[in-house]
Design an enzyme around this catalytic site. Structure first.
Site, PDB file in Angstrom:
ATOM      1  CG  ASP A  71      74.476   5.461  17.262  1.00 37.65           C
ATOM      2  OD1 ASP A  71      75.059   4.702  16.454  1.00 37.65           O
ATOM      3  OD2 ASP A  71      73.606   6.266  16.923  1.00 37.65           O
ATOM      4  CE  LYS A  97      69.299   1.739  16.570  1.00 38.94           C
ATOM      5  NZ  LYS A  97      69.735   1.501  15.178  1.00 38.94           N
ATOM      6  CD  GLU A  99      71.010   4.424  19.003  1.00 44.31           C
ATOM      7  OE1 GLU A  99      71.100   3.547  18.117  1.00 44.31           O
ATOM      8  OE2 GLU A  99      70.347   5.465  18.879  1.00 44.31           O
ATOM      9  CE  LYS A 113      72.090   0.711   9.325  1.00 47.18           C
ATOM     10  NZ  LYS A 113      73.029   1.845   9.512  1.00 47.18           N
ATOM     11  NE  ARG A 137      75.949 -14.139 -14.078  1.00 49.62           N
ATOM     12  CZ  ARG A 137      77.207 -13.898 -13.715  1.00 49.62           C
ATOM     13  NH1 ARG A 137      77.497 -13.555 -12.468  1.00 49.62           N
ATOM     14  NH2 ARG A 137      78.179 -14.036 -14.585  1.00 49.62           N
TER      15      ARG A 137
END
Length: 284
Positions: A224, A172, A202, A140, A105
């Site tokens: 973005d 960002k 960004e 992510k 598994r």
């Protein structure tokens, strides 16, 4: 963009696999197998593909079987990065049946998950054919599994973005807001960035992009959540001054038109957070 190795030393990957085996085997091991399989029973098992895709996770699967039982004989038939079709054998494992069942598994969980990422990445990359655009992943990723999920992106023909917060400066929108604007944040970044560290910033409007171009200090600009016409205009504004990256809402059905704008990179979190597991099975 940070580039990883598509094959890593087993020593680096073993702790991930060991943790997964410990989670699965618990305090008492595989009580089902111990109850019903005589200890001296031997078999040959095969990991077979039940769907078409790109293989990833064979190195991990091999480690899982070897950690359970170093005497198992393992032969990889389709290596990481190879294409597979339903019915193809990816790996054979020979030896004690109980050992194979204990590792089954964990091996399949890794291989199916990583092959799914590689397969989705390959579909994204195919949409950029004939352009200079490269497809990259993001941060992510599944906590604790970033290194192997980014490996899977490479197996699918993609490229890696930064690995974490420590290997590149990516400014960002919240950084810009907290620091007092584009000019202030770029000036501060350049005072601490070494000559080996790139600075990316960004922007989500052409006005912000104008500020970046006039201020200088950035190496890469992240465009973005722009629609495609605005993105094309932004790429034209930048020219060869900076490396360009498009991000935000980068779905599979949109990649071709985004790549056609001439952007250097397309980054998509979907490669790792939304990939469907490739259907693999272990057959005796």
């Amino acid at each position: 963009m940070t580039i990883a190795y598509s094959t890593l030393p087993d020593l680096i990957l073993e702790p991930l696999v060991r943790n997964a085996l410990t989670e699965d085997l618990g305090q008492y091991g595989d009580v089902t197998t111990r109850s019903v399989i005589p200890e001296d029973t031997e078999y040959q098992a095969r990991i077979n593909a039940r769907a078409s895709g790109i293989v990833s996770g064979m190195q991990i699967a091999s480690i899982a079987f070897r950690l359970v039982d170093p005497t198992l004989q393992i032969e990889t038939k389709l290596s990481d990065g190879s294409a597979c079709d339903p019915g193809d054998t990816l790996m054979t494992i020979s030896g004690k049946a109980a050992s194979v069942l204990m590792a089954e598994r964990v091996a399949l969980n890794f291989a199916g998950r990583l092959s799914g990422i590689a397969s989705l990445t390959a579909r994204f990359v195919a949409e950029t054919k004939g352009t200079k655009t490269r497809v990259t992943c993001t941060r992510k990723t599944t906590p604790g599994l970033r290194i192997v999920e980014k490996q899977a992106v490479l197996h699918g023909g993609g490229f890696n973005h930064r690995f974490g917060l420590s290997d590149a400066i990516l400014i960002k929108d919240n950084h810009i807001a907290a620091a007092g604007g584009v000019k202030a944040v770029l000036e501060r970044a350049r005072t601490v960035a070494s000559h080996m560290m790139r600075v990316e910033i960004e922007v989500d409007t052409l006005s912000q992009l104008e500020d970046v171009l006039s201020t200088k200090g950035a190496d890469v600009v992240l465009l973005d959540n722009m629609d495609t016409p605005t993105l094309a205009q932004a790429v034209n504004m930048v020219g060869d001054q900076l490396t360009t990256e498009a991000s935000g809402n980068m779905t599979l059905d949109r990649i071709a038109e985004v790549a056609a704008t001439g952007v250097d990179y397309i980054s998509s979190g979907a490669l790792t957070h939304s990939a469907q597991t490739l259907d693999l099975g272990l057959d005796f």
